[in-house]
Design an enzyme around this catalytic site. Structure first.
Site, mmCIF file in Angstrom:
data_model
loop_
_atom_site.group_PDB
_atom_site.id
_atom_site.type_symbol
_atom_site.label_atom_id
_atom_site.label_comp_id
_atom_site.label_asym_id
_atom_site.label_seq_id
_atom_site.Cartn_x
_atom_site.Cartn_y
_atom_site.Cartn_z
ATOM 1 N N PRO A 190 80.566 25.257 79.184
ATOM 2 C CA PRO A 190 81.406 26.259 80.101
ATOM 3 C C PRO A 190 82.371 25.708 81.337
ATOM 4 O O PRO A 190 83.230 26.050 81.798
ATOM 5 C CB PRO A 190 80.267 27.257 80.889
ATOM 6 N N GLU B 249 70.736 22.497 80.475
ATOM 7 C CA GLU B 249 71.897 22.585 81.618
ATOM 8 C C GLU B 249 73.121 21.475 81.150
ATOM 9 O O GLU B 249 73.977 21.281 81.893
ATOM 10 C CB GLU B 249 71.246 22.084 83.075
ATOM 11 N N ARG C 296 90.145 30.538 59.927
ATOM 12 C CA ARG C 296 91.066 31.549 59.474
ATOM 13 C C ARG C 296 92.323 30.976 59.455
ATOM 14 O O ARG C 296 93.200 31.824 58.709
ATOM 15 C CB ARG C 296 90.777 33.045 60.145
ATOM 16 N N ASP D 24 99.184 38.212 64.489
ATOM 17 C CA ASP D 24 98.092 38.312 65.553
ATOM 18 C C ASP D 24 98.418 38.421 66.993
ATOM 19 O O ASP D 24 99.430 37.665 67.554
ATOM 20 C CB ASP D 24 97.037 36.993 65.402
HETATM 21 CL CL1 6GU Z 1 81.437 26.364 75.249
HETATM 22 N N1 6GU Z 1 79.159 26.897 76.177
HETATM 23 C C1 6GU Z 1 78.294 27.653 77.092
HETATM 24 N N2 6GU Z 1 77.066 27.354 77.045
HETATM 25 N N3 6GU Z 1 78.795 28.732 77.780
HETATM 26 C C2 6GU Z 1 80.020 29.072 77.615
HETATM 27 C C3 6GU Z 1 81.040 28.209 76.924
HETATM 28 C C4 6GU Z 1 80.412 27.305 76.030
HETATM 29 N N4 6GU Z 1 82.155 28.951 77.046
HETATM 30 C C5 6GU Z 1 81.934 29.687 78.025
HETATM 31 N N5 6GU Z 1 80.848 29.834 78.480
#
Ligand code: 6GU
Length: 263
Positions: free
Chosen positions: A88, A115, A157, A172
């Site tokens: 994230p 984590e 895709r 798209d």
């Molecule tokens: Cl790539 N991994 C995780 N654990 N949470 C996320 C993410 C990735 N992208 C958004 N939230």
């Protein structure tokens, strides 16, 4: 294309054998190899995590199993192989990145849990290959696995021969490239029956007037984008909006910029 995935949950990737991607794999367009990280954890409990230095909640994935796993998987790497680490705290995954990855011969996804992975693993990997830390959106998932599935679907895709209709990718939302609908969300679509529960398909779509249909579709795309993604409308170059576009946006209550009005 070859895609290797390293994870402590290999079963998470069963969906790769389903639908469009499953068919692409069956036809040899893409080859998936899913590896259990614990193969490279050598203690009796096959430990892959430990408490974070500096304190704090959760657990961090230890470097040793990752170092060995990446060595094993990349020892047979194709030239130009890239390592993708879902997190994230990574750079945002977008359609252009899916297209870049679709042009690669070999991708390796390193899925972390807890984590995250000890940062030295990524530093060390960068000495031998291109490494991208990538996020699929502004929310937190419990691990990189669902994020990797999302990215692999978006990439798969785009591989030549995967989509039945070659034009469908260009049409798209986000796929417009340089096309007339570039930067806009796709509007609503309809099929038979012409009337369903008293609701009629918009008449213009049945008119056979291709210019009128294209204009209506652009109007709908503009309205939807203004309502759902005003940030995308703001990114459209002023000279990419014609007078009718500006009228549609203005009626949708979208505040037009000075440079838009000048055109
Ligand atoms: Cl790539 N991994 C995780 N654990 N949470 C996320 C993410 C990735 N992208 C958004 N939230």
């Amino acid at each position: 294309m070859r895609i290797d995935i390293i994870t402590i949950f290999p079963e998470y990737f069963r969906p790769l054998h389903v639908s469009l991607l499953g068919k692409a794999a069956g036809r040899g367009i893409v080859e998936f190899a899913v590896h259990d990280l614990r193969t490279w954890a050598h203690d009796t409990h096959r430990t892959v995590d430990d408490a974070p230095f500096g304190g704090g909640p959760g657990m961090v994935m230890t470097p040793a199993p990752w170092g060995e796993a990446l060595h094993a998987v990349t020892s047979t790497a194709l030239p130009g192989a890239r390592l993708v680490v879902p997190t994230p705290s990574g750079i945002p995954f977008r359609q252009e990145m899916a297209a870049t990855y679709a042009a690669c011969d070999h991708l390796v996804f390193a899925c972390g849990r807890y984590e995250g992975i000890d940062a030295r693993v990524i530093e060390d990997a960068r000495t031998s290959m291109v490494v991208d830390e990538v996020s699929v959106g502004d929310y937190v998932l419990s691990g990189g696995e669902p994020a990797a599935l999302v990215m692999i679907d978006a990439i798969g895709r785009l591989l030549p021969g995967v989509l039945g209709n070659v034009a469908s990718a260009a049409d798209d939302s986000f796929g417009g490239g340089a096309g007339p609908m570039a930067g806009l969300l796709e509007g609503p679509v309809y099929t038979r029956p012409r009337v369903w529960r008293g609701r009629e398909v918009p008449g213009v779509l049945l008119s056979g007037d291709h210019a009128a249909i294209a204009r209506w579709q652009r109007d709908e795309a503009l309205r939807r984008t203004a309502a759902y993604r005003p940030d995308l409308v703001a990114k459209i170059a002023a000279d990419a909006l014609d007078a009718r576009d500006r009228e549609v946006l203005s009626r949708a209550g979208f505040p037009l910029r000075g440079e838009d009005m000048a055109h």
